[in-house]
Design an enzyme around this catalytic site. Structure first.
Site, short mmCIF file in Angstrom:
data_model
loop_
_atom_site.label_atom_id
_atom_site.label_comp_id
_atom_site.label_asym_id
_atom_site.label_seq_id
_atom_site.Cartn_x
_atom_site.Cartn_y
_atom_site.Cartn_z
N GLY A 1 3.89 3.83 5.85
CA GLY A 1 3.89 5.15 5.24
C GLY A 1 5.25 5.63 4.76
O GLY A 1 5.42 6.81 4.46
N TYR B 1 -1.49 2.09 -4.63
CA TYR B 1 -1.56 1.18 -5.78
C TYR B 1 -1.68 1.96 -7.09
O TYR B 1 -1.10 1.58 -8.10
CB TYR B 1 -2.72 0.19 -5.63
CG TYR B 1 -2.51 -0.83 -4.53
CD1 TYR B 1 -1.34 -1.57 -4.42
CD2 TYR B 1 -3.50 -1.05 -3.58
CE1 TYR B 1 -1.16 -2.50 -3.41
CE2 TYR B 1 -3.33 -1.99 -2.56
CZ TYR B 1 -2.15 -2.70 -2.49
OH TYR B 1 -1.98 -3.62 -1.49
#
Length: 174
Positions: A92, A131
């Site tokens: 993260g 993504y």
């Protein structure tokens, strides 16, 4: 950095045997031995259709994961991306995204590939979001293909072309 024997050790092996790390990987949760890992890495290092790199934190030279451009089809100019951050304390924090951008730059501007694709668990919302931030677009979905925690989920197919990637990188003209 390119994968080499120096990085094939207990840390890497522990990641592959950690349920949290592998839960969204297509290889699934399978017990991996040192011999399995060494054979896999030897095959990748010798491969003409796979490129694998280790992800290293510059400030402390720590190996935190790997990124792969696999199944490269030189005739048609495409390959498939896979990334794993094994060190959970680095999840993260944007390291996978940064590694993906570097790999994409290499794929498109050094290897001159036309397209990079990837497959992701439909339930892995954070990965799909990451993504998309890089520039990948959803190009398809295979329903109920992947087993995840006792149920079947879709495999989301995402892709990014050389032209799209380099357009994203282009400096502003205004």
């Amino acid at each position: 950095r390119p994968l080499c024997k120096k990085y094939i050790g207990n840390r890497y092996l522990a990641w592959l045997n950690d349920r949290d790390v592998t839960r969204f990987m297509e290889t699934g949760i399978v017990r991996v031995t040192r011999r399995d890992l060494e054979a896999f890495c030897e095959k990748i290092i010798k491969s003409e259709t796979d490129e694998m790199f280790v992800i290293i934190i510059k400030r402390n030279d720590m190996h935190i994961g790997n990124i792969k451009l696999g199944g490269i089809n030189w005739r048609h100019g495409y390959g498939n991306l896979g990334v794993m951050i094994g060190e959970k304390r680095y999840w993260g924090k944007g390291y996978a995204q940064e590694a993906c951008k570097l790999l994409l730059d290499y794929a498109f501007n050094t290897l001159y590939l036309n397209k990079v694709t990837l497959g992701v668990h439909g339930s892995h919302i954070a990965a799909i979001r990451a993504y998309r931030k890089i520039g990948f677009k959803i190009e398809g979905r295979i329903k109920n293909l992947l087993s995840c925690e006792g149920r079947y989920v879709d495999k989301v197919i995402m892709g990014l072309s050389n032209r799209e990637f380099n357009k994203l990188k282009a400096p502003s003209k205004i």
